[in-house]
Design an enzyme around this catalytic site. Structure first.
Site, mmCIF file in Angstrom:
data_model
loop_
_atom_site.group_PDB
_atom_site.id
_atom_site.type_symbol
_atom_site.label_atom_id
_atom_site.label_comp_id
_atom_site.label_asym_id
_atom_site.label_seq_id
_atom_site.Cartn_x
_atom_site.Cartn_y
_atom_site.Cartn_z
ATOM 1 N N PRO A 59 0.922 -1.397 -0.059
ATOM 2 C CA PRO A 59 0.162 -0.400 -0.200
ATOM 3 C C PRO A 59 0.981 1.420 -0.560
ATOM 4 C CG PRO A 59 -0.177 -1.083 2.121
ATOM 5 C CD PRO A 59 0.356 -2.003 1.103
ATOM 6 N N ASP A 69 61.091 -10.395 -11.371
ATOM 7 C CA ASP A 69 61.714 -9.095 -11.924
ATOM 8 C C ASP A 69 62.317 -9.755 -10.735
ATOM 9 O OD1 ASP A 69 61.791 -7.991 -13.777
ATOM 10 O OD2 ASP A 69 61.141 -6.312 -13.068
ATOM 11 N N LYS A 97 67.179 -8.798 -13.052
ATOM 12 C CA LYS A 97 68.632 -7.746 -14.007
ATOM 13 C C LYS A 97 68.764 -7.389 -13.034
ATOM 14 C CE LYS A 97 65.961 -6.167 -17.824
ATOM 15 N NZ LYS A 97 64.728 -5.251 -17.982
ATOM 16 N N GLY A 118 59.555 -5.099 -9.609
ATOM 17 C CA GLY A 118 59.581 -4.138 -8.809
ATOM 18 C C GLY A 118 58.711 -2.608 -8.511
ATOM 19 N N GLY A 119 57.908 -2.175 -7.460
ATOM 20 C CA GLY A 119 57.535 -0.759 -7.812
ATOM 21 C C GLY A 119 56.729 -0.272 -8.337
ATOM 22 N N ASP A 120 56.290 0.438 -8.916
ATOM 23 C CA ASP A 120 55.534 0.432 -10.469
ATOM 24 C C ASP A 120 56.262 0.628 -11.822
ATOM 25 O OD1 ASP A 120 53.100 2.544 -10.838
ATOM 26 O OD2 ASP A 120 54.626 3.103 -12.394
ATOM 27 N N THR A 151 56.033 2.519 -5.785
ATOM 28 C CA THR A 151 57.351 2.851 -6.551
ATOM 29 C C THR A 151 58.053 3.528 -5.390
ATOM 30 O OG1 THR A 151 59.035 4.406 -7.917
ATOM 31 C CG2 THR A 151 56.266 5.469 -7.049
ATOM 32 N N MET A 180 68.849 3.728 -9.596
ATOM 33 C CA MET A 180 69.667 2.997 -10.181
ATOM 34 C C MET A 180 70.968 3.982 -10.320
ATOM 35 S SD MET A 180 68.060 1.552 -13.264
ATOM 36 C CE MET A 180 66.396 2.559 -13.617
ATOM 37 N N GLY A 196 65.396 -0.797 0.084
ATOM 38 C CA GLY A 196 64.192 -0.653 1.394
ATOM 39 C C GLY A 196 63.281 -1.612 1.881
#
Ligand SMILES: C[S@@+](CC[C@H](N)C(=O)[O-])C[C@H]1O[C@@H](n2cnc3c(N)ncnc32)[C@H](O)[C@@H]1O
Length: 418
Positions: A44, A196, A218, A249-251, A279, A325, A354
């Protein structure tokens, strides 16, 4: 009560009658609409939730109290009026007409129950707990989290029709809990993982024995698998119908050649998705208490690989420079940066490994960092940070009372280093 028989219903194009106009009825009507059912609501009055469904024409509304006969033609009924007598009448009518009926006010009367459901991709998980919906929802949510974090055995054992896929997954700086939940889930689904040297390698140990792991790690100056071959591997396995994860690795898009790998896959007709990662350029400085920007200290930063790019960098010490690097060419980079507005006494930090067991921080200035790095035997992987933000690190403070060790800063310590 006897055990439930779990079943999935194909409701597309079939009529379902929902009796009740409140929030519960509206929620159920909404999921029935999502399943493609033709939904008629008998009530209703309509709650705001139900009005929202009516506004988009998703359901038909019989604006009145329930009457016997309203279930005619229905495959399924759902009653949630909040009035036990009405729900009981709907249940009885459904039983007489052999229509399955969910009864929100009396689970013993109900001939059908709605489980707590979670869906991910092609997986549907339904949880029933024998009459304790909050327990079912809590369990359902926990399963959802386990799914999202890749801690369930998610591998597909039947090949999808057609070609496979490639996911370029940013794994973060190495700690297994710094990969995204999406990355972790995709890893759990992968048939082939191309990994990696850097990134969360400990996660590889969790993969099933039949997952093919290809290590293309690498080292600086030593590339065991050349980039061309990595690209070809990704395409080859995807074209064989496999779910391929390229664990990076990272972004993937930060000095990681992710763009080239994605391009190569697309040019060869392979579907590729890039999953961002944390990253090292930002996270590894953070591991040493260094923010790459800080109000009043630095309002921007550049990420570069070596001293060739340094001449064109903007700003002075208030523009942070992050070198990836950068260990081998450190002497040249420091010299080049010292000759800019930064000057020879600009603070520098080197963070090795790190988030790893060998994390170590070395603090100096552009004039002495190369000598310090040599004396301490600094090694790759390491992130070098240059700019006034370095002074914000607890390691910088500790370095005034030489020598600086990780052990001196327990809050940040991973491992005491000499
Ligand atoms: C080829 S680059 C890849 C960068 C990666 N795409 C990223 O976003 O972090 C590799 C460099 O990243 C830095 N790096 C990556 N992980 C690191 C870690 N855990 N500790 C220190 N440096 C790291 C080092 O400078 C290393 O030489």
């Amino acid at each position: 009560m006897s055990a439930l028989y779990p079943l999935g219903l194909r409701l597309a194009g079939r009529t379902v009658v929902v009796v009740g106009g409140g929030a519960v009825a509206a929620r159920r009507a909404s999921s029935l609409v999502d399943a493609g059912a033709i939904v008629t609501v008998v009530a209703p009055e309509a709650s705001a939730e139900l009005r929202a469904l009516l506004a988009i024409g998703a359901v038909t509304w019989r604006e009145r109290a329930y009457l016997t006969g309203d279930l005619n033609g229905a495959w399924l009924a759902h009653t949630a009026t909040g009035v036990p007598d009405v729900d009981a009448l709907v249940s009885a009518d459904a039983e007489a007409a052999r229509i399955w009926c969910v009864n929100a006010s009396d689970r013993h009367e109900a001939t059908a129950w709605v489980p707590a459901v979670t869906r991910r991709d092609d997986v549907t998980v339904s949880v029933s707990t024998g009459g304790d919906p909050r327990r079912a929802m809590a369990l359902r949510d926990a399963i959802g989290v386990a799914f999202d974090t890749g801690s369930l055995p998610l591998r597909h054992h039947r090949r999808a029709a057609g070609a496979g896929t490639v996911h370029l997954v940013g794994g973060g700086p190495g700690a297994p809990d710094l990969i995204t939940t999406r990355g972790r889930r995709l890893l759990a689904e992968a048939d082939v993982v191309v990994a990696d040297r850097l990134g969360p390698r400990s996660l590889l140990r969790e993969l099933g024995e039949d997952v093919l792991v290809i290590d293309v790690g690498k080292l600086p100056g030593h590339h065991p698998v050349p980039q061309d071959e990595i690209n070809a591997l990704l395409v080859e396995h995807a074209q064989a119908g496999k779910r391929v994860v390229r664990l990076k690795g990272g972004d993937p898009y930060v000095l990681g050649r992710g763009g080239e790998e994605a391009d190569y896959c697309r040019r060869h007709g392979v579907t590729v998705e890039v999953v961002p990662g944390v990253t090292s350029a930002i996270s590894v400085p953070a591991a040493a208490g260094i923010p790459v920007t800080h109000r009043g200290v630095a309002n921007g930063f550049s990420v570069v690989t070596g001293h060739e790019e340094i001449a064109g960098l903007p700003g002075g010490r208030d523009h942070t420079v992050v070198l990836l690097m950068g260990v081998t060419a450190l002497r040249g980079s420091a010299k080049a940066l010292a000759s800019t507005a930064r000057g020879a006494d600009c603070p520098v930090a080197i963070i090795e490994d790190g988030y790893g067991d060998g994390q170590r921080v070395t603090i100096g200035t552009l004039s002495n960092i190369a000598a310090q790095a040599k004396a301490r035997g600094v090694r790759s992987p390491a992130v070098v940070v240059i700019g006034d933000v370095v002074s914000l690190s607890p390691y910088a403070e500790a370095s005034h009372s030489q020598p600086t060790t990780t052990a001196q800063i327990p809050a940040l310590a991973r491992k005491a280093t000499p």
